[in-house]
Design an enzyme around this catalytic site. Structure first.
Site, PDB file in Angstrom:
ATOM      1  CE1 TYR A  51      71.010  14.343  18.580  1.00 21.79           C
ATOM      2  CE2 TYR A  51      72.947  14.007  19.956  1.00 21.79           C
ATOM      3  CZ  TYR A  51      72.037  13.531  19.026  1.00 21.79           C
ATOM      4  OH  TYR A  51      72.151  12.250  18.536  1.00 21.79           O
ATOM      5  CG  HIS A  88      71.415  12.129  22.637  1.00 18.58           C
ATOM      6  ND1 HIS A  88      71.851  11.039  21.927  1.00 18.58           N
ATOM      7  CD2 HIS A  88      70.223  12.494  22.096  1.00 18.58           C
ATOM      8  CE1 HIS A  88      70.952  10.749  20.994  1.00 18.58           C
ATOM      9  NE2 HIS A  88      69.967  11.610  21.074  1.00 18.58           N
TER      10      HIS A  88
END
Length: 705
Positions: A221, A376
């Protein structure tokens, strides 16, 4: 792109020239075929989803080509597509498959709409000066302003969120503000909807990156978020230079680019947290980031990263990068042993990488002693990944997701991402009582972080240590990892895992190894008639138990060898307690075939305390062409766990002689000085953990110990 190591293409054509030629051919083909602007129907991976994504890139690329070439056909092509969207957008309600937590119109989630706008507004900015007033009024009034309003005031829960979705939304609205000369959009993007500074882009930079440039959600990410960070920062630098955005927080955005590259092996990012394992340095986000970073810093090692990428971005920064490569300025990127601190203040653990050398294929040991990583994140504190010789040796599963594959839940994260990939047993870290850290509650996990006990980057004798006492109630979990040069060649990867409690527990240590199992000294009994799951929850329900071994005495030395490509690896291990062990295959309770078929060995100890000492090493070779095999097994003569006073001593004795000792004091005060007597020799060190290498081993011979 073909090999560009020479710096230039045939007949003096640069990488940039070739990239632009290929881009022109692609855009000309799209012009000839026409561009569909469909009414949104599909979720991720479906036709309309992919078409709108492609159209945004077409607008952007056509604008860049017009800026570079001055050819009006590219301006007119971009303007035509934008006009079609200006006709469509006012008629749209929410997407028919909308994610209610992140509403959108063109796409099923607002993230994709923000990404669309980031691309499209750049294309528009490149052509708007040569459009008529009527064209600009239509495109701005019917498309860009309504979209910017929807992504900001219309989606406050996303726009003000400290998260990569919020970063994309802020960048989209802020870049639109600069392009349309709308200061209100810019200030909302920079400082949040109320312009207080408690949200917005600046707050994102402050909260999501550590002082070392580590991004809270991990490298996958970090790569994804880099694009809006660097593109919007570039726009800020151009329009608001007094903000000195690239110098903000000690230049953290510049650091973030190189930190992202450092979090890779073999061209792919470390797949920690929710990561698509195939993503790596060749992604579009890194191509833009590398070009912008080189323009800012002139760091010639970035040129070697650009040479690994398939193309150069169609921007002035991309051309500058290409010209430098053509001029022969490229130098190899130096991969380092390093500690990337986590958290805005650098006090929420760290991602630590130990490397045996600076080369891209040198051995690398990744120690994940970070924070949770927001939603996440995975439940894998003090997890381990091991790479060597260009290969994964001990791996992390990454995410259970088939990105943009429509039949697989529309390309979204699959249910197995929660039931398997996030669970502790899916990682190479200690599992207590067959449950996951923090009872699988990521929000609780986000508030609790490990403590780094040691980090030493001495070449050939590097190590790190950390502990956490909150992952499991009443259990303190400590781990030490070390990479020590081995006599002859290669490295020993040494791993010490300790769990301690006032109550009895089951301690499992999974090893998710790659390759083909060759042999093991463990007396496994194999399942030949029927497979059963290893457990019923916390990921264990997805593991087929393929073999089981019990009754390995405390202190006994065992090994397991496996083959990866043309190299053998041996894991030698022992435990302070008696051991059981399992071999497993992933795939149980997976009716939709969403999980990969992967293997693991799980070691199990029971009691109040557990201590595991493991050593990995590469050896021998397997030459299929010449039909030559060299398999000598591991070079570890003996493993021993002992105590001296308040210090536990983990000793590795190679067959070549000498001893490698990890010294772990019960006193974890960072400045404490400790001393033990071993073989009439006084050994002292500061801090909880020390590494001592005795005579006849590689480090003593080098005089580095």
């Amino acid at each position: 792109m073909s090999d560009c190591s020479g710096g230039a293409a045939i007949s003096g054509e640069t990488i940039f020239d070739r990239s632009i030629s290929e881009l022109k051919a692609a855009i000309d083909e799209r012009r000839a075929n026409g561009v569909d602007v469909p009414v949104p129907v599909d979720a991720g991976g479906g036709y309309t989803h992919e078409q709108h994504k492609q159209n945004a890139k077409t607008i952007y690329e056509s604008g860049m080509l017009y800026q570079l070439t001055g050819e009006s056909k590219y301006r007119d092509f971009a303007a035509s597509i934008l006009s079609d969207y200006a006709d469509l957008y006012p008629s749209l309600g929410l997407h028919p498959q909308v994610n209610p937590e992140a509403p959108s119109r063109l796409f099923w989630q607002g993230l994709n709409e923000a990404m669309w706008l980031v691309y499209a507004i750049q294309g528009y900015d490149a052509i708007q000066g040569d459009l008529s007033a009527e064209q600009r009024a239509k495109i701005e009034g019917q498309l860009f302003r309504p979209m910017a309003d929807f992504l900001s005031e219309g989606s406050p829960q996303t726009f003000n969120r400290i998260h990569n979705h919020g970063t994309w939304a802020a960048a989209a609205v802020g870049m639109t503000g600069y392009a349309l000369d709308e200061r209100d959009y810019v200030e909302k993007a920079l400082y949040g909807l109320d312009k207080s500074g408690e949200a917005g882009f600046i707050k994102q930079v402050d909260e999501l990156f550590s002082p070392d440039g580590y991004y809270a959600e991990g490298p996958y990410y970090q790569r994804f978020a880099l694009m809006p960070f660097v593109l919007f920062a570039q726009a800020i630098e151009r329009h608001d230079p007094d903000l000195r955005i690239f110098d903000h927080r000690g230049g953290v955005l510049r650091k973030a680019i190189t930190a992202t590259i450092q979090q890779s092996y073999g061209g792919r990012f470390f797949p920690i947290n929710d990561a698509i394992r195939e993503k790596g340095l060749n992604t579009a986000e890194l191509r833009y980031a590398v070009a912008i970073a080189y323009d800012l810093t002139g760091d010639v090692s970035l040129l070697s990263i650009a040479q690994q990428q398939k193309s150069i971005v169609p921007t002035p920064e991309g051309k500058k990068l290409s010209d430098a490569i053509a001029a022969g300025k490229s130098k190899p990127f130096v991969y380092k042993t390093l500690e990337l601190r986590d958290g805005p203040a650098g006090d929420r653990g760290a991602l630590i990488t130990l490397r045996s050398g600076s080369e891209a294929d040198a051995a690398a040991l990744v120690f994940k002693a970070t924070s949770q990583g927001l939603g996440h994140g995975h439940f894998d504190r003090l997890g381990l990944l091991y790479y060597d010789n260009g290969d994964e040796v001990v791996a992390d599963y990454g995410a259970a997701r088939f990105l943009n594959v429509e039949p697989k839940d529309g390309g979204r994260y699959l249910p197995e991402n929660t039931s398997w990939a996030k669970q502790t047993v899916a990682h190479n870290t200690l599992v207590v009582d067959q449950s996951s850290q923090f009872d699988g509650d990521w929000q609780r996990g986000e508030t609790l972080t490990p403590t780094i006990l040691a980090f030493d980057d001495t070449p050939g004798a590097s190590y790190a240590a950390a502990e956490i006492s909150t992952a499991y109630a009443g259990v303190t979990y400590q781990r030490v990892v070390a990479m020590v040069d081995r006599d002859g060649s290669g490295s020993y990867v040494i791993d010490v895992v300790r769990g301690s409690s006032d109550e009895s527990h089951t301690y499992d240590l999974p090893v998710h190894f790659k390759g083909q199992l060759i042999e093991t000294s463990l007396p496994f009994k194999y399942a030949v008639a029927q497979l059963v799951p290893l457990g019923i929850r916390a990921g264990y329900q997805h593991l087929w138990k393929t073999a089981e071994s019990g009754g390995v005495p405390a202190g006994a030395q065992s090994d397991l060898s496996f083959l990866i490509d043309d190299q053998f690896y041996t894991l030698t291990f022992t435990s302070r307690q008696s051991l059981g062990a399992f071999l497993t295959r992933l795939g149980a309770n997976d009716p939709n075939n969403n999980l990969r078929n992967e293997q693991a060995m799980i070691l199990r100890a029971t009691g109040k305390d557990a201590a595991f000492l493991s050593v990995y090493e590469r050896h021998g070779r397997y030459d299929n062409d010449e039909e030559v095999t060299v398999f000598s097994g591991g070079s570890v003569e003996n493993l021993d766990i002992s105590r001296s006073g308040n210090t536990e001593i983990y000793t590795v004795t190679p067959k070549s002689g000498g001893e490698i000792r990890i010294l772990f004091s019960d006193d974890t005060a960072p400045a404490a000085v400790h001393q033990v007597m071993l073989n009439d020799q006084s050994i002292s060190w500061s801090g909880p953990v020390g590494l001592h290498i005795s005579a006849d081993t590689a480090q003593e011979k080098k005089g580095e110990n």
